[in-house]
Design a protein around this motif. Structure first.
Motif, PDB file in Angstrom:
ATOM      1  N   LEU A  16     122.834 -22.714  12.634  1.00 28.40           N
ATOM      2  CA  LEU A  16     123.275 -23.373  11.338  1.00 28.40           C
ATOM      3  C   LEU A  16     122.186 -23.401  10.362  1.00 28.40           C
ATOM      4  O   LEU A  16     122.710 -23.180   9.180  1.00 28.40           O
ATOM      5  CB  LEU A  16     123.921 -24.847  11.828  1.00 28.40           C
ATOM      6  N   HIS A  17     121.135 -24.135  10.610  1.00 26.85           N
ATOM      7  CA  HIS A  17     120.223 -24.217   9.737  1.00 26.85           C
ATOM      8  C   HIS A  17     119.514 -23.122   8.951  1.00 26.85           C
ATOM      9  O   HIS A  17     118.791 -23.153   8.201  1.00 26.85           O
ATOM     10  CB  HIS A  17     119.243 -25.380  10.048  1.00 26.85           C
ATOM     11  N   LEU A  18     119.644 -21.741   9.955  1.00 26.55           N
ATOM     12  CA  LEU A  18     119.110 -20.879   9.213  1.00 26.55           C
ATOM     13  C   LEU A  18     120.139 -20.025   8.209  1.00 26.55           C
ATOM     14  O   LEU A  18     119.661 -19.269   7.387  1.00 26.55           O
ATOM     15  CB  LEU A  18     119.164 -19.596  10.463  1.00 26.55           C
ATOM     16  N   LEU A  19     121.379 -20.708   8.380  1.00 31.12           N
ATOM     17  CA  LEU A  19     122.533 -19.934   7.580  1.00 31.12           C
ATOM     18  C   LEU A  19     122.540 -21.062   6.485  1.00 31.12           C
ATOM     19  O   LEU A  19     122.973 -20.524   5.215  1.00 31.12           O
ATOM     20  CB  LEU A  19     123.714 -19.797   8.320  1.00 31.12           C
ATOM     21  N   VAL A  20     122.467 -22.308   6.505  1.00 33.46           N
ATOM     22  CA  VAL A  20     122.887 -23.159   5.503  1.00 33.46           C
ATOM     23  C   VAL A  20     121.802 -23.895   5.137  1.00 33.46           C
ATOM     24  O   VAL A  20     120.914 -24.477   5.757  1.00 33.46           O
ATOM     25  CB  VAL A  20     124.037 -24.259   6.308  1.00 33.46           C
ATOM     26  N   PRO A  21     121.806 -24.449   4.050  1.00 37.16           N
ATOM     27  CA  PRO A  21     122.508 -23.782   2.521  1.00 37.16           C
ATOM     28  C   PRO A  21     122.541 -22.667   2.239  1.00 37.16           C
ATOM     29  O   PRO A  21     123.435 -22.035   1.543  1.00 37.16           O
ATOM     30  CB  PRO A  21     122.328 -24.971   1.452  1.00 37.16           C
ATOM     31  N   THR A  22     121.403 -21.966   2.500  1.00 37.17           N
ATOM     32  CA  THR A  22     121.187 -20.485   2.042  1.00 37.17           C
ATOM     33  C   THR A  22     120.402 -19.846   3.414  1.00 37.17           C
ATOM     34  O   THR A  22     119.552 -20.299   4.210  1.00 37.17           O
ATOM     35  CB  THR A  22     120.018 -20.378   0.916  1.00 37.17           C
ATOM     36  N   PRO A  23     120.930 -18.469   3.513  1.00 37.43           N
ATOM     37  CA  PRO A  23     120.254 -17.539   4.472  1.00 37.43           C
ATOM     38  C   PRO A  23     118.989 -17.715   4.530  1.00 37.43           C
ATOM     39  O   PRO A  23     118.332 -17.647   3.602  1.00 37.43           O
ATOM     40  CB  PRO A  23     120.930 -16.333   4.301  1.00 37.43           C
ATOM     41  N   LEU A  24     118.055 -17.693   5.840  1.00 36.54           N
ATOM     42  CA  LEU A  24     117.011 -17.873   5.903  1.00 36.54           C
ATOM     43  C   LEU A  24     116.418 -16.876   6.998  1.00 36.54           C
ATOM     44  O   LEU A  24     117.170 -16.344   8.058  1.00 36.54           O
ATOM     45  CB  LEU A  24     116.558 -19.160   6.333  1.00 36.54           C
ATOM     46  N   LEU A  25     115.292 -16.147   6.796  1.00 37.29           N
ATOM     47  CA  LEU A  25     114.942 -15.156   7.771  1.00 37.29           C
ATOM     48  C   LEU A  25     115.796 -14.029   8.102  1.00 37.29           C
ATOM     49  O   LEU A  25     115.941 -13.641   9.366  1.00 37.29           O
ATOM     50  CB  LEU A  25     114.610 -16.028   8.951  1.00 37.29           C
ATOM     51  N   ALA A  26     116.426 -13.672   7.072  1.00 41.41           N
ATOM     52  CA  ALA A  26     117.717 -12.773   7.282  1.00 41.41           C
ATOM     53  C   ALA A  26     117.405 -11.568   8.267  1.00 41.41           C
ATOM     54  O   ALA A  26     118.225 -11.094   9.210  1.00 41.41           O
ATOM     55  CB  ALA A  26     118.267 -12.046   5.971  1.00 41.41           C
ATOM     56  N   ARG A  30     118.468 -11.364  13.909  1.00 41.25           N
ATOM     57  CA  ARG A  30     118.905 -10.885  15.007  1.00 41.25           C
ATOM     58  C   ARG A  30     118.052 -10.773  16.217  1.00 41.25           C
ATOM     59  O   ARG A  30     118.526 -10.504  17.487  1.00 41.25           O
ATOM     60  CB  ARG A  30     119.710  -9.560  14.996  1.00 41.25           C
ATOM     61  N   TYR A  31     116.670 -10.798  15.947  1.00 45.23           N
ATOM     62  CA  TYR A  31     115.828 -10.720  17.134  1.00 45.23           C
ATOM     63  C   TYR A  31     115.571 -12.187  17.540  1.00 45.23           C
ATOM     64  O   TYR A  31     115.177 -12.431  18.638  1.00 45.23           O
ATOM     65  CB  TYR A  31     114.398 -10.085  16.720  1.00 45.23           C
ATOM     66  N   LEU A  32     116.032 -13.128  16.752  1.00 41.45           N
ATOM     67  CA  LEU A  32     115.254 -14.526  17.083  1.00 41.45           C
ATOM     68  C   LEU A  32     116.527 -15.082  17.896  1.00 41.45           C
ATOM     69  O   LEU A  32     116.338 -16.020  19.089  1.00 41.45           O
ATOM     70  CB  LEU A  32     115.266 -15.098  15.741  1.00 41.45           C
ATOM     71  N   LEU A  33     117.874 -15.011  17.312  1.00 44.39           N
ATOM     72  CA  LEU A  33     118.976 -15.968  17.899  1.00 44.39           C
ATOM     73  C   LEU A  33     119.362 -15.580  19.366  1.00 44.39           C
ATOM     74  O   LEU A  33     119.556 -16.305  20.094  1.00 44.39           O
ATOM     75  CB  LEU A  33     120.040 -15.607  17.037  1.00 44.39           C
ATOM     76  N   PRO A  34     119.440 -14.105  19.713  1.00 45.68           N
ATOM     77  CA  PRO A  34     120.017 -13.774  20.940  1.00 45.68           C
ATOM     78  C   PRO A  34     119.291 -14.397  22.083  1.00 45.68           C
ATOM     79  O   PRO A  34     119.633 -15.151  22.911  1.00 45.68           O
ATOM     80  CB  PRO A  34     120.101 -12.282  21.199  1.00 45.68           C
ATOM     81  N   PRO A  35     117.877 -14.217  22.024  1.00 50.62           N
ATOM     82  CA  PRO A  35     116.968 -14.864  23.172  1.00 50.62           C
ATOM     83  C   PRO A  35     117.184 -16.347  22.943  1.00 50.62           C
ATOM     84  O   PRO A  35     117.070 -16.998  24.036  1.00 50.62           O
ATOM     85  CB  PRO A  35     115.597 -14.685  22.674  1.00 50.62           C
TER      86      PRO A  35
END
Ligand code: ADP
Length: 654
Positions: A16-26, A30-35
């Motif tokens: 949530l906090h990677l997306l809100v309020p603005t996207p971060l580490l775009a 995808r390498y970070l979240l699945p693991p």
């Protein structure tokens, strides 16, 4: 089971906090979240099978909370837009407000060893915690709320205020209960504290609202200050440059507006008054676009591109976030357009109202400018017309001058031949013929006098004089004799009595004999003409001291001669007495018909007196009579500055 869910919070919160309020580490998400999700699944599984130590789930809670906070704080320090930074600030404020009361109610009394307030704390903390989603939603969706944003802002502000207020109230009571035991005697204390809170609440709410506004809009302006600062200045900026520099240099920056423009209507076209931070056509067809703008006026316009596909034309006009009509009375003079604005291009309701108030001032300034412009235009048109008239007047004067000159020669010839005939030098004439020639001779004299009058009248007060020493009493005597002959010829000899009262010690003056005779002739002629019943006509001449104000010698009195010519005629109404000196002016039409004349006799008399450095005026009473005064300065010797040009009318004057 609950502990297993806690492990899931870690990836969900961080996501949530990677997306809100603005996207971060775009790029790395995808390498970070699945693991991360996989790890959470494993830990949750282990928790279900109770394979982890009982306190381990606290670590999950800690990771979720601190990780989220770390992501939020990161945004404050990396180079993101001010808009994103503002939204981050709002979320952080929300977190502080949601968890702050819990901290205050548990930690503060704990530190002071005061008793906890039990269930009350739990209620209050639940109440405060509900602020959290409110702040998140507001920070992220504020710009899409449209007209609801203002209400959301107010609700948020009120809600937060209540949380802070109640927390402080409870903390105060919890702490005070340590020292004051709540017996009926302490009721006074409780009431006083409550009263203080109620009164304090009244005063503190407005500053708190400002704080929330600053948090929501990033602005520090106080609308009242802005209105006060510009309400006086705008209507005083009365030219285009001054107004444009006030609007673009002061009003816009103080409201953090980065793009704005003003279009004014002119003949169905909208013409650009100014454009700031945006390139626009100086002229455009007003109808369609303007209709759209006005339909949307005084409302925040979210970008169309955010709502869906837009055509290229719409894209071009899509910079406008707010339209404020400029009105004066019922007339719409133009539109004031606003675009980009820091930090988030948003125009909340209070600012729209503020700009509408300023637009009224701008309307007044523009209308005043238009009136001044119109007046200037009219003045220049009038000046042109006046120049035209002056030219016509000059041509007319020239024409009269030429015609009069042309008349002089034939008149002199007619006069010469009638004299010859009357004297019998061209043969004997009968008595009847003599009478007829006499009439011709008199009429010719009258025409010659008129031509002379016209010629001297044309020259105005600068007419050249031929000066010689003159004894005015003698000159007056001569003019009176002419007047007597005139009334005799008119057959009115018995109706008039002429009196000359001249002082013995009259000094000699240097003047133009023929011109001064003309003055006497005109005044006596008028006295006769405007005395239908006859009466006494008195000429008085006496030496005097007179202060010629208009003369360069200035204020001191100087030796002069005053002449008055009075009659017992019809008189002049007081409201007209100043106008009789104007050329062609006659008191009224009927008297013109009754008495005849060209209306230039007095103008000539005044010109001649003024050319001599004197003054002339009249006093009169209707039905009683009129008195004309003139005063001439006495000079010891001829004036060196004045020329002694030939006297042009000499050949025809009698
Ligand atoms: P005119 O006598 O040819 O009309 P003047 O310039 O001499 O022109 O006089 C202007 C007007 O002033 C006259 O038409 C008349 O109405 C008024 N006026 C002049 N002298 C007298 C007078 N003595 N009594 C009454 N009205 C006079």
């Amino acid at each position: 089971m609950l502990h297993a869910v806690t492990w899931w919070l870690v990836p969900v919160y961080l996501h949530l906090h990677l997306l809100v309020p603005t996207p971060l580490l775009a790029r790395y998400r995808r390498y970070l979240l699945p693991p991360l999700y996989a790890l959470a699944a494993i830990l949750a599984g282990l928790e279900l099978f109770q394979a982890l130590p009982p306190e381990a789930f606290y670590l999950g809670l800690f990771l979720a909370g601190v990780g989220s906070l770390a992501l939020l704080f990161t945004r404050l320090f990396i180079g993101i837009s001010s808009l994103a930074r503002l939204a981050t600030g709002q979320i952080l404020a929300g977190i502080a407000l949601a968890f702050g009361p819990g901290f205050a109610l548990w930690v503060v009394p704990g530190l002071l060893h005061a008793p906890q307030s039990g269930m009350l704390n739990i209620y209050l903390m639940t109440f405060a915690a509900s602020l959290l989603p409110f702040f998140y939603i507001y920070a992220v969706y504020k710009r899409l709320l449209g007209g609801l944003e203002f209400r959301a802002n107010r609700a948020l502000s009120l809600f937060s205020f209540l949380v802070v207020y109640l927390t402080t109230f409870v903390v105060v009571f919890v702490l005070s209960s340590q020292w004051v035991s709540f017996t009926p005697a302490s009721l006074g204390f409780a009431l006083t504290v409550s009263m203080l809170f109620v009164i304090g609440g009244l005063f503190l709410h407005a500053p708190f609202q400002r704080l929330i506004n600053r948090l929501a809009y990033g602005t520090e302006h106080n609308p009242n200050d802005i209105i006060r600062a510009f309400a006086n200045e705008i209507p005083r900026a009365l030219n285009r440059d001054a107004l444009v520099s006030l609007l673009t240099g002061e009003v816009n920056p103080s409201l953090l507006i980065r793009q704005s423009a003003l279009y004014l209507w002119k003949d169905g076209q909208a013409s650009l008054f100014y454009a700031d931070g945006v390139a626009l056509d100086p002229e455009m067809d007003a109808s369609e676009q303007v209709r759209q703008w006005l339909a949307d006026a005084k409302r925040y316009r979210p970008p169309k591109s955010e709502l869906g596909e837009v055509s290229p034309e719409e894209q071009e006009a899509d910079w406008v976030r707010l339209v404020i009509p400029i009105e004066v009375g019922d007339t719409v003079l133009g539109v004031w357009l606003f675009g980009q604005r820091d930090p988030d291009d948003y125009y909340p309701k209070p600012d729209i109202e503020l700009l509408a108030t300023l637009a009224n001032q701008v309307g007044v300034a523009l209308e005043t400018m238009r009136l001044i412009e119109d007046l200037r235009h009219q003045a220049s048109e009038l000046e042109k017309a006046y120049e035209g008239l002056k030219e016509l007047d000059r041509l007319k004067d020239e024409f009269i001058q030429n015609v009069s000159h042309e008349l002089r020669t034939p008149l002199a010839v007619i006069r010469g031949y009638t004299d010859l005939l009357l004297e019998g030098l061209l043969g004997e004439i009968s008595a009847e013929q003599r009478q007829a020639f006499q009439i011709v001779s008199d009429r010719v004299d009258a025409v010659i006098r008129l031509v002379n009058d016209i010629l001297s009248f044309q020259q105005g007060p600068t007419l050249p004089l031929v000066r010689e020493p003159i004894y005015l009493a003698e000159l007056a005597q001569f003019s009176i004799r002419n007047a007597e002959i005139l009334v005799q010829k008119m057959g009115r000899k018995d109706q008039f009595r002429f009196v000359l009262e001249a002082s013995e010690d009259l000094p000699v003056i240097w003047g133009d004999y023929n011109r001064l005779s003309q003055v006497f002739d005109n005044l006596l002629g008028n006295a006769i003409k405007f005395s239908p019943e006859g009466g006494t006509i008195t000429v008085r001449i006496r030496p005097c001291e007179y202060q010629f104000i208009s003369r360069p010698e200035g204020g001191s009195r100087q030796s002069a001669i005053e002449v008055t010519v009075s009659d017992q005629g019809i008189g002049i109404p007081p409201e007209q007495i100043h106008r009789i000196w104007e050329r062609f002016y006659q008191v009224d039409g009927s008297s013109t018909r009754r008495f005849g004349g060209a209306g230039i006799g007095l103008t000539i008399a005044r010109n001649i007196i003024q050319a001599h450095g004197g003054v002339i005026w009249a006093e009169s009473q209707v039905g009683v009579g009129s008195t004309f005064h003139f005063v001439l300065p006495v000079h010891e010797s001829p004036l060196p500055s004045e020329g002694t040009g030939t006297y042009q009318n000499a050949s025809v004057s009698s």
